[in-house]
Every structure is written in structure tokens, then in C-alpha cells.
Design an enzyme around this catalytic site. Sequence first.
Site, PDB file in Angstrom:
ATOM      1  N   HIS A  68      -7.640  -0.680  -5.253  1.00 24.10           N
ATOM      2  CA  HIS A  68      -7.518  -0.318  -3.836  1.00 24.10           C
ATOM      3  C   HIS A  68      -8.544   0.754  -3.461  1.00 24.10           C
ATOM      4  O   HIS A  68      -9.167   0.686  -2.399  1.00 24.10           O
ATOM      5  CB  HIS A  68      -6.100   0.166  -3.520  1.00 24.10           C
ATOM      6  CG  HIS A  68      -5.117  -0.964  -3.414  1.00 24.10           C
ATOM      7  ND1 HIS A  68      -4.296  -1.156  -2.315  1.00 24.10           N
ATOM      8  CD2 HIS A  68      -4.822  -1.970  -4.281  1.00 24.10           C
ATOM      9  CE1 HIS A  68      -3.546  -2.240  -2.520  1.00 24.10           C
ATOM     10  NE2 HIS A  68      -3.849  -2.738  -3.708  1.00 24.10           N
TER      11      HIS A  68
ATOM     12  N   HIS B  11     -28.225  12.622  -4.700  1.00 26.34           N
ATOM     13  CA  HIS B  11     -29.490  12.874  -5.395  1.00 26.34           C
ATOM     14  C   HIS B  11     -29.510  12.321  -6.817  1.00 26.34           C
ATOM     15  O   HIS B  11     -30.315  12.731  -7.648  1.00 26.34           O
ATOM     16  CB  HIS B  11     -29.860  14.357  -5.379  1.00 26.34           C
ATOM     17  CG  HIS B  11     -31.345  14.585  -5.338  1.00 26.34           C
ATOM     18  ND1 HIS B  11     -32.176  14.357  -6.422  1.00 26.34           N
ATOM     19  CD2 HIS B  11     -32.165  14.971  -4.331  1.00 26.34           C
ATOM     20  CE1 HIS B  11     -33.416  14.631  -6.081  1.00 26.34           C
ATOM     21  NE2 HIS B  11     -33.453  14.996  -4.827  1.00 26.34           N
TER      22      HIS B  11
ATOM     23  N   HIS C  27      -4.000  14.414  -2.034  1.00 26.26           N
ATOM     24  CA  HIS C  27      -4.276  15.479  -3.002  1.00 26.26           C
ATOM     25  C   HIS C  27      -3.941  16.857  -2.436  1.00 26.26           C
ATOM     26  O   HIS C  27      -3.798  17.820  -3.187  1.00 26.26           O
ATOM     27  CB  HIS C  27      -5.748  15.446  -3.413  1.00 26.26           C
ATOM     28  CG  HIS C  27      -6.083  14.287  -4.314  1.00 26.26           C
ATOM     29  ND1 HIS C  27      -7.234  14.236  -5.060  1.00 26.26           N
ATOM     30  CD2 HIS C  27      -5.411  13.138  -4.592  1.00 26.26           C
ATOM     31  CE1 HIS C  27      -7.265  13.100  -5.755  1.00 26.26           C
ATOM     32  NE2 HIS C  27      -6.176  12.415  -5.472  1.00 26.26           N
TER      33      HIS C  27
ATOM     34  N   HIS D 277       0.841  -1.202   0.000  1.00 25.54           N
ATOM     35  CA  HIS D 277       0.000   0.000   0.000  1.00 25.54           C
ATOM     36  C   HIS D 277       0.875   1.252   0.000  1.00 25.54           C
ATOM     37  O   HIS D 277       2.076   1.182   0.278  1.00 25.54           O
ATOM     38  CB  HIS D 277      -0.920   0.015   1.224  1.00 25.54           C
ATOM     39  CG  HIS D 277      -1.821  -1.176   1.327  1.00 25.54           C
ATOM     40  ND1 HIS D 277      -2.905  -1.370   0.501  1.00 25.54           N
ATOM     41  CD2 HIS D 277      -1.789  -2.262   2.152  1.00 25.54           C
ATOM     42  CE1 HIS D 277      -3.517  -2.501   0.822  1.00 25.54           C
ATOM     43  NE2 HIS D 277      -2.849  -3.069   1.820  1.00 25.54           N
TER      44      HIS D 277
ATOM     45  N   HIS E 283      -5.788   8.808  -1.057  1.00 24.94           N
ATOM     46  CA  HIS E 283      -6.116   7.427  -1.420  1.00 24.94           C
ATOM     47  C   HIS E 283      -4.859   6.622  -1.699  1.00 24.94           C
ATOM     48  O   HIS E 283      -3.788   7.176  -1.924  1.00 24.94           O
ATOM     49  CB  HIS E 283      -7.048   7.398  -2.641  1.00 24.94           C
ATOM     50  CG  HIS E 283      -6.448   7.991  -3.891  1.00 24.94           C
ATOM     51  ND1 HIS E 283      -5.709   7.248  -4.793  1.00 24.94           N
ATOM     52  CD2 HIS E 283      -6.474   9.251  -4.390  1.00 24.94           C
ATOM     53  CE1 HIS E 283      -5.321   8.028  -5.788  1.00 24.94           C
ATOM     54  NE2 HIS E 283      -5.764   9.252  -5.573  1.00 24.94           N
ATOM     55  N   CYS E 284      -5.037   5.314  -1.696  1.00 25.66           N
ATOM     56  CA  CYS E 284      -3.939   4.408  -2.028  1.00 25.66           C
ATOM     57  C   CYS E 284      -3.762   4.408  -3.548  1.00 25.66           C
ATOM     58  O   CYS E 284      -4.721   4.529  -4.302  1.00 25.66           O
ATOM     59  CB  CYS E 284      -4.270   3.005  -1.527  1.00 25.66           C
ATOM     60  SG  CYS E 284      -2.870   1.881  -1.557  1.00 25.66           S
TER      61      CYS E 284
ATOM     62  N   GLU F 178     -29.211  23.899  -2.927  1.00 21.82           N
ATOM     63  CA  GLU F 178     -30.115  22.761  -2.708  1.00 21.82           C
ATOM     64  C   GLU F 178     -29.391  21.422  -2.860  1.00 21.82           C
ATOM     65  O   GLU F 178     -29.600  20.497  -2.097  1.00 21.82           O
ATOM     66  CB  GLU F 178     -31.307  22.812  -3.670  1.00 21.82           C
ATOM     67  CG  GLU F 178     -30.926  22.767  -5.146  1.00 21.82           C
ATOM     68  CD  GLU F 178     -32.142  22.670  -6.054  1.00 21.82           C
ATOM     69  OE1 GLU F 178     -32.173  23.387  -7.043  1.00 21.82           O
ATOM     70  OE2 GLU F 178     -33.056  21.861  -5.775  1.00 21.82           O
ATOM     71  N   THR F 179     -28.552  21.317  -3.880  1.00 14.91           N
ATOM     72  CA  THR F 179     -27.798  20.084  -4.129  1.00 14.91           C
ATOM     73  C   THR F 179     -26.404  20.497  -4.549  1.00 14.91           C
ATOM     74  O   THR F 179     -26.253  21.379  -5.398  1.00 14.91           O
ATOM     75  CB  THR F 179     -28.461  19.258  -5.245  1.00 14.91           C
ATOM     76  OG1 THR F 179     -29.771  18.876  -4.814  1.00 14.91           O
ATOM     77  CG2 THR F 179     -27.670  18.002  -5.568  1.00 14.91           C
TER      78      THR F 179
ATOM     79  N   MET G 287     -10.004   2.237   0.137  1.00 14.19           N
ATOM     80  CA  MET G 287      -8.749   2.841   0.596  1.00 14.19           C
ATOM     81  C   MET G 287      -8.667   4.308   0.198  1.00 14.19           C
ATOM     82  O   MET G 287      -7.882   4.695  -0.674  1.00 14.19           O
ATOM     83  CB  MET G 287      -7.576   2.048   0.028  1.00 14.19           C
ATOM     84  CG  MET G 287      -6.458   1.983   1.036  1.00 14.19           C
ATOM     85  SD  MET G 287      -5.429   0.565   0.892  1.00 14.19           S
ATOM     86  CE  MET G 287      -4.326   0.949   2.266  1.00 14.19           C
TER      87      MET G 287
ATOM     88  N   HIS H 130     -27.530  15.871  -1.342  1.00 12.29           N
ATOM     89  CA  HIS H 130     -28.688  16.721  -1.070  1.00 12.29           C
ATOM     90  C   HIS H 130     -29.197  16.357   0.315  1.00 12.29           C
ATOM     91  O   HIS H 130     -29.305  15.179   0.654  1.00 12.29           O
ATOM     92  CB  HIS H 130     -29.774  16.469  -2.127  1.00 12.29           C
ATOM     93  CG  HIS H 130     -31.058  17.163  -1.816  1.00 12.29           C
ATOM     94  ND1 HIS H 130     -31.234  18.508  -2.016  1.00 12.29           N
ATOM     95  CD2 HIS H 130     -32.230  16.698  -1.296  1.00 12.29           C
ATOM     96  CE1 HIS H 130     -32.467  18.852  -1.644  1.00 12.29           C
ATOM     97  NE2 HIS H 130     -33.086  17.776  -1.213  1.00 12.29           N
TER      98      HIS H 130
ATOM     99  N   ASP I 250      -1.551   8.703  -1.566  1.00 11.92           N
ATOM    100  CA  ASP I 250      -1.463   9.913  -2.397  1.00 11.92           C
ATOM    101  C   ASP I 250      -2.369  10.961  -1.758  1.00 11.92           C
ATOM    102  O   ASP I 250      -3.583  10.793  -1.731  1.00 11.92           O
ATOM    103  CB  ASP I 250      -1.909   9.564  -3.825  1.00 11.92           C
ATOM    104  CG  ASP I 250      -2.205  10.787  -4.693  1.00 11.92           C
ATOM    105  OD1 ASP I 250      -2.015  11.922  -4.235  1.00 11.92           O
ATOM    106  OD2 ASP I 250      -2.651  10.581  -5.840  1.00 11.92           O
TER     107      ASP I 250
HETATM  108 CU   LIG Z   1      -3.665   0.070  -0.815  1.00  9.91          CU
END
Ligand SMILES: [Cu+2]
Length: 403
Positions: free
Chosen positions: A207, A367, A161, A156, A196-197, A340-341, A212, A317, A159
Amino acid sequence: MTRHINPGLMPTSRRNILRGSVLAGAAAMTGAAALATPRRQPVPQTKAPTARFIQAEAQAQVQAAPVDLSGYTRVKQELVAPPFAPKHEQVATGGPKIVEVTMDTTERLMVVDEDTGASIWALTYNGSVPGPLIICHEGDMVELTLRNPHDSMMEHNIDFHASTGALGGGGLTHVYPGEETVLRWKATKAGCFTYHCAPGGAMIPYHVCHGMNGAVMVLPREGLKDAEGNPLRYDSIAYIGEQDYYLPMDEMGDYKTYAAAGDDYADSLDAMRTLTPTHSVFNGAVGALTGENALRAKVGETVLMIHNQANRDSRPHLIGGHGDYVWETSFTTPPLKDVETWFVRGGTAMAAMYTFEQPGVYAYVNHNLIEATLLGAAAHFVVEGDWDNELMEQVVAPRSFSA
Ligand SMILES: [Cu+2]
């Protein structure tokens, strides 16, 4: 020690367990090896960066000047399972901090839907789907100790962001079972961000679609503000991770079960290729945030709803309520008002703030209502307080009327 990627398929050394490149090849081989099943589509192989580029990047890191950490204070952040948030300040006090966190890449068999028995060998950070919420302020550093337990089957990494360089840290954090690594990165952008992986190739969606992923919230040092610069504060956080699963089924339409993490790899790739999830759920499983597990709030309470979706677009929503302030992108962009959404770009975490005005049960849904009702993407807020007849009143209860 020898383990098998799939029973009877491909022996591999512990050090190479389920490495992306090995597995991509394994998936392609499965069709040829399994005579009774149709040939599987091969996984397209992206060309890896040339050795020259990799060496240049490594050399640049070796030659880089050491960072001066003297102005930073170290603090430990105890991570907690979703939907909760770790203890934190909304407005930063003091100078920048190095926020120390620890995550284990735990692989565990998890029930996705008790009614159907659907289950998955979830790949997790700290055992939960999504992984825990990390909170810091712009200008802080996050220092993560990432540990891969000895009994894991897979490699594993992570990353972020929110971070800058080395594939979000993914290039510097590959850990095999029994290994740990420490990564420090500076939070230079304020907002909610997914992590995330990303082990490489088809292993990345494999993954991510096994749970993950998670979120980091980087708050502005002075806290959240509206478009006019007025401070916005919340009383609590509801941290919601939307997870799409692609669970393999047998010829009878029953969900398949597997003995160990990774055993479903080839079947999962076939299911993922359809781009049609079997489940789209909040916080790992159908009903994880409904019934007894519903989120709680009181009239007058301001909740910051943080929504993470690492793989697909979503459109949350709050049925019966609104997003008073919505930050779909960053905290440096003024929030949208009275929405609203709202929209969650796939590969994003974002935040919506709402002050509850009426008691009752609110459904918080994707929604795309098919996903909400048939695939599981629904949560409930149970809100206590006094009803306001000015906002809504049932003037006439349903009754018969004469034709
Ligand atoms: Cu992983």
C-alpha cells in the site's frame, strides 16, 4: 458478492477483500498455481500478537476513563491536494483545538510516466500521491473521519507517526469498502511526521509503495524558532512527497497493466523484493512538479519545503539555493543552519526553510542524482525577481581561447 484477488486465482468474499493475511497466502500460492512461471518466494509470516494481548489491549481501551474535551474548540480543516497546504495559523491563537479532517481511501488508475505509459492502480488518501498535508499545533487533537468508498477493492487503515498508541491508530482504523471510522489522537510532539496505510504483513509496503502515505505537520504553539529562540515565519509551503514505485514489467520490458486495484499484488511483491524502484518521483508522477507544474516563488519569499518519504531514505538538495533552516527530526530540536543537502530518514517527513535571493529556475532534487535524473525525483521552483550581481555574475560568457 465474490471478487477475485487476481483473475483466476483466488475468489474471496467482499468482506475479506485483499486482507493482508489472505493476500500473503495468495502470493505464496501464485507460484504453485501458475505453471508457466517460476515458483514465487513465499512471504515470511510474522507471528501475530496472541489473542491474550489483543484482548488485554481492547479491555484497557474499554476501561479507560473518558477524556475531558471541554477545553477544546472544534475546527474543520479543509484538506487540499499537494503541493499545497491547508489554511492554518503559524502561531496558535486561543486554546487547544480538535482539528476535524476527512479522508477517503480512493483507489485510482494513475499514469506515472506519460512517456513510457507506466501506470499504477494508486492507493491514495483523497486521490493524491502523497495524501494531503494535515496541519495542527502541539496540544491540539486531530479527529480523522476515514472513509473507504463502496467501489474500493481493498481494506485500508492509517498509521500516524505523530500519534501515540494502537500502532499509530492503525489498529483502530481498518475500514473495508463501504465502511468509515473516526479516530481522534492528541498531537504531543512538534514536528513533521509521515502517515501511511498499514493493513498488515506484506500489504504494508504494497500500500505504501502504491502511494498511500502523506504528512502531518505539528507546529509548536508559538510557531517555528531558530536555535536562539527567534521566531521564524514562512510565506508559503511546498509539500513534496517522494514516492518509490516498483512497477512490474513483462518479458519485453514493457510495464504491465492491470484491470483493477490489487491485480498486480503478486507481481508487485516480486518487483519490491528487488529493493530497486522503477520510479522515484515527486508528487506521484514524473514531471508532477516540473514544466507547467513547477512550484512558484518570488525573490524575498520564504518557502517551507516539507518532504515526505514513507519508505526509503532521501537527500533533497535545492540546486542554486540552500536550506537556511532544516528540521530533520522534530521542531523541538533546534534547526540545522545553512545546509546544502539534507536527509530524510525513510519513514519520515521533515522541513527545510529557504528565502529565495535570486530569480530563475531552481531544481529541487534527490541528490542521489541517478534517482533524480533516471527515476524522476526532481521538481522545479520558478522564482521571479531581480538578479543580484553581487551574489553571482557571469564575468565572461563562454568563448574560445587561444591554445
Ligand atoms: Cu491502504
